[in-house]
Design a protein around this motif. Structure first.
Motif, PDB file in Angstrom:
ATOM      1  N   THR A   1      46.594  39.558  42.862  1.00 45.85           N
ATOM      2  CA  THR A   1      48.780  39.690  43.166  1.00 45.85           C
ATOM      3  C   THR A   1      48.720  40.918  43.384  1.00 45.85           C
ATOM      4  O   THR A   1      48.321  42.764  44.129  1.00 45.85           O
ATOM      5  CB  THR A   1      48.903  39.216  41.500  1.00 45.85           C
TER       6      THR A   1
ATOM      7  N   THR B   1      49.769  33.855  34.937  1.00 44.14           N
ATOM      8  CA  THR B   1      48.588  34.918  34.065  1.00 44.14           C
ATOM      9  C   THR B   1      47.634  34.079  32.708  1.00 44.14           C
ATOM     10  O   THR B   1      46.864  33.743  32.574  1.00 44.14           O
ATOM     11  CB  THR B   1      49.424  35.907  33.957  1.00 44.14           C
TER      12      THR B   1
ATOM     13  N   SER C   1      43.286  40.050  36.144  1.00 44.10           N
ATOM     14  CA  SER C   1      44.569  40.975  37.171  1.00 44.10           C
ATOM     15  C   SER C   1      43.799  41.329  38.403  1.00 44.10           C
ATOM     16  O   SER C   1      44.248  42.757  37.499  1.00 44.10           O
ATOM     17  CB  SER C   1      46.002  40.449  36.795  1.00 44.10           C
ATOM     18  N   VAL C   2      43.967  41.934  39.275  1.00 50.48           N
ATOM     19  CA  VAL C   2      43.822  42.724  40.187  1.00 50.48           C
ATOM     20  C   VAL C   2      44.802  42.778  41.461  1.00 50.48           C
ATOM     21  O   VAL C   2      45.390  42.144  42.024  1.00 50.48           O
ATOM     22  CB  VAL C   2      42.055  42.469  40.850  1.00 50.48           C
ATOM     23  N   GLY C   3      45.872  43.869  40.832  1.00 50.78           N
ATOM     24  CA  GLY C   3      46.766  44.559  41.754  1.00 50.78           C
ATOM     25  C   GLY C   3      45.664  44.894  42.893  1.00 50.78           C
ATOM     26  O   GLY C   3      44.987  46.033  42.977  1.00 50.78           O
TER      27      GLY C   3
ATOM     28  N   LYS D   1      54.827  44.909  38.878  1.00 58.70           N
ATOM     29  CA  LYS D   1      53.506  44.662  38.984  1.00 58.70           C
ATOM     30  C   LYS D   1      52.065  45.489  38.962  1.00 58.70           C
ATOM     31  O   LYS D   1      50.962  44.663  38.183  1.00 58.70           O
ATOM     32  CB  LYS D   1      52.909  44.235  40.183  1.00 58.70           C
TER      33      LYS D   1
ATOM     34  N   ARG E   1      51.290  46.191  35.985  1.00 62.08           N
ATOM     35  CA  ARG E   1      51.121  44.565  34.699  1.00 62.08           C
ATOM     36  C   ARG E   1      49.548  44.420  34.587  1.00 62.08           C
ATOM     37  O   ARG E   1      48.790  44.141  34.403  1.00 62.08           O
ATOM     38  CB  ARG E   1      51.948  43.512  34.742  1.00 62.08           C
ATOM     39  N   CYS E   2      48.264  45.098  36.198  1.00 62.56           N
ATOM     40  CA  CYS E   2      47.406  44.422  36.272  1.00 62.56           C
ATOM     41  C   CYS E   2      46.226  45.101  35.581  1.00 62.56           C
ATOM     42  O   CYS E   2      46.617  46.434  34.916  1.00 62.56           O
ATOM     43  CB  CYS E   2      46.865  44.857  37.789  1.00 62.56           C
TER      44      CYS E   2
ATOM     45  N   VAL F   1      42.623  47.560  39.593  1.00 61.56           N
ATOM     46  CA  VAL F   1      43.641  47.778  41.447  1.00 61.56           C
ATOM     47  C   VAL F   1      42.817  47.923  41.858  1.00 61.56           C
ATOM     48  O   VAL F   1      41.997  48.926  42.062  1.00 61.56           O
ATOM     49  CB  VAL F   1      45.355  49.277  41.308  1.00 61.56           C
TER      50      VAL F   1
END
Length: 544
Positions: A328, A443, A449-451, A487, A490-491, A494
């Motif tokens: 994301t 989610t 999750s990867v930003g 965003k 929250r990941c 990164v």
């Protein structure tokens, strides 16, 4: 036990070329020929030499004119001492409690390959006194060849008689753990079915009406997430041949890997799967707890033995979960480029934007729902796709429209996302590019999750080139999402996309390595939890 020594040599003739070494030696032993398994044990024990060098492969075919020398002991009665591992749990002057490894028969027999546990025991000079059966010194009960776990061995005839009587009088606690197919209908119960030789096969036992009484208590300890397998705790109240294996197969839940009693049912679950077939090399049955009155002191003693490693490996394989990674980031950050690199590396990638574009096509679920709710407002024709530009313009003027669209479309995206995960569940990792990951609540359907981060100045330039409408409209669209800092905060991981395409590709490759590290770390954690959770002392603490 008395032995006669063998020491002779022979030349391999042209007529013997291509013959196995064990067969050549067997044919030349004077008198009554021993079992070929004994010859094979000599070879493995470096007792047979070819041209002055020891040969340890029974299947080796010596070339013509080779000189073979045999120096070994030919037993006249009783088993042959052979060196091998014995996993001692407890030993005193009277008894030995051990953890038998799978693949080892307990004592010699006409159809049994050497070595056996008895061969290992007598090589250690543990016994005293004369046992009535020289082929089975100290053996008061047995485990099947491929069953692992606890056994007790008597070290003198007096202790053997007392322990044998205790087993006969059912004064011994014998508890097992087994991985079985499926899940029994009842969480616990007792199987009370007589057993006798199968009239169709002498190597099998079978449930019969006129056999010997056999009772097995069972309790489901754990069932796999797909309910295709269970870990079952078992207590045998009688000691019949193959009792647990026959009773569980009769119940419809044979022990995993039991080719003798579970072959047909195994086929329904495809146990021939390439990886699983490598892991399940025997029936996964383990003698986990053994308790009895010590034959010398009369005190109750109890022993527990943790599950062996092959149980762990099968458990982890059966319960393995694909790592579901969401990609994301803010608009223009480079999510699509990261997805393209991942595809080029061979990973499956789901794209939420492509999914939505498909849902907007005529006749698709998203198209139907939007038409029912908004009529022809966002369509150029009754048979055309959703006009995304018109929809985006309306959203810019009224945020409530965005909320309604999300309410209609996000459940459809979730359904297709989970279908994608399911289709690729055999993979170690799969990715999903989801721009509105946090805004949509997806989610919950991902593990990590990867930003993708990109400085706002660079993002702005990219959006202007992409949209061709200037920074103003890009800023409006960007405003309908969480800010980039939020965003990224929250990941879990990164990827920095600040330095160009070559640097980004290297960072994506590094991401793949990091994800692999996290998977290995998770597997180790689960293995530790498995070992702790299914410790025999805990499992059988409240067994009925």
């Amino acid at each position: 036990m008395t032995n006669s020594s063998l020491d002779f040599s022979f030349i391999v003739g042209p007529e013997d070329a291509g013959a196995r070494l064990d067969k050549l030696v067997l044919a030349r032993i004077p008198g009554d020929a021993p079992a070929r398994s004994l010859i094979q044990s000599w070879i493995k024990g470096r007792m047979i030499w070819i041209n002055g060098q020891p040969c340890t492969k029974p299947s080796f075919c010596p070339p013509s004119m080779s000189l073979v020398r045999v120096r070994a002991a030919l037993p006249q009665s009783g088993p042959v001492p052979m060196s091998g591992k014995i996993h001692e749990i407890y030993r005193d002057d009277h008894i030995l409690v051990l953890n038998k490894q799978p693949g080892l028969s307990v004592h010699p027999a006409p159809s049994v390959e050497l070595p056996t546990l008895v061969n290992f025991l007598i090589s250690r000079d543990l016994f005293s006194g004369h046992f009535p059966d020289p082929d089975r010194p100290g053996i008061v009960h047995r485990l099947d060849k491929d069953t692992s776990g606890l056994m007790v061995v008597a070290l003198n005839p007096d202790m053997a008689q007392k322990l044998s009587q205790a087993f006969q009088d059912r004064e011994v606690e014998k508890k097992y753990l087994a991985l079985v197919l499926g899940r029994p209908e009842k969480d616990q119960g007792e199987i009370n079915q007589d057993l006798d030789r199968d009239p169709r096969s002498r190597v099998r036992m079978a449930v019969t009406r006129s056999g010997r009484p056999a009772r097995t208590k069972y309790r489901v300890v754990h069932t796999g997430s797909d309910s295709k397998w269970s870990l079952v705790g078992l207590e045998i109240l009688t000691g019949r041949t193959h009792q647990i294996r026959v009773h569980m197969a009769h119940l419809g839940h044979p022990v995993l890997g039991d080719s003798l009693y579970g072959r047909e049912i195994h086929r329904t679950w495809d146990l021939k799967h390439r990886i699983l077939a490598k892991l399940v090399k025997r029936q996964l049955l383990h003698s986990a707890k053994l308790g009895f009155k010590h034959p010398a002191s009369g005190q109750w003693v109890s022993f527990a033995q943790a599950l062996p490693k092959d149980f762990f490996r099968v458990f982890l394989y059966l319960e393995k979960k694909m790592q579901r990674v969401a990609i994301t980031g803010a608009m223009g950050s480079g999510k699509s480029t990261v997805s393209r690199i991942l595809r080029n590396l061979g990973y499956p990638v789901f794209c939420a934007d492509s999914c939505v574009a498909g849902l907007y096509q005529p006749g698709q679920d998203g198209w139907t729902l939007i038409q029912r709710r908004f009529g022809d407002r966002f369509f150029d024709s009754s048979e055309g796709p959703v006009n995304k530009a018109r929809l985006a313009e309306a959203i810019g003027q009224d945020k409530d429209i965005l909320l309604e669209i999300n309410h209609l479309i996000h459940p459809l995206v979730r359904h297709r996302l989970n279908k994608f995960w399911k289709e690729h569940r055999a993979k170690r990792v799969a990715f999903a590019e989801i721009p509105l990951l946090f805004e949509s609540g997806l989610t919950k359907d991902c593990d990590l999750s990867v930003g993708v981060f990109c400085p706002d100045s660079i993002r702005g330039d990219r959006l202007e080139k992409k949209l061709g409408t200037g920074h103003g409209k890009a800023a409006v669209l960007d405003g309908h999402q969480l800010s980039q800092p939020e965003k990224i905060r929250r990941c879990a991981l990164v990827v920095d996309n600040s330095a160009g395409p070559d640097d980004l590709e290297q960072r994506v490759r590094s991401l793949a390595i990091m994800l692999r590290y996290l998977r290995i770390k998770q597997v180790k954690k689960e293995a530790g939890l498995f070992q702790t959770r299914f410790d025999p002392d805990k499992v059988f603490h409240d067994t009925p």
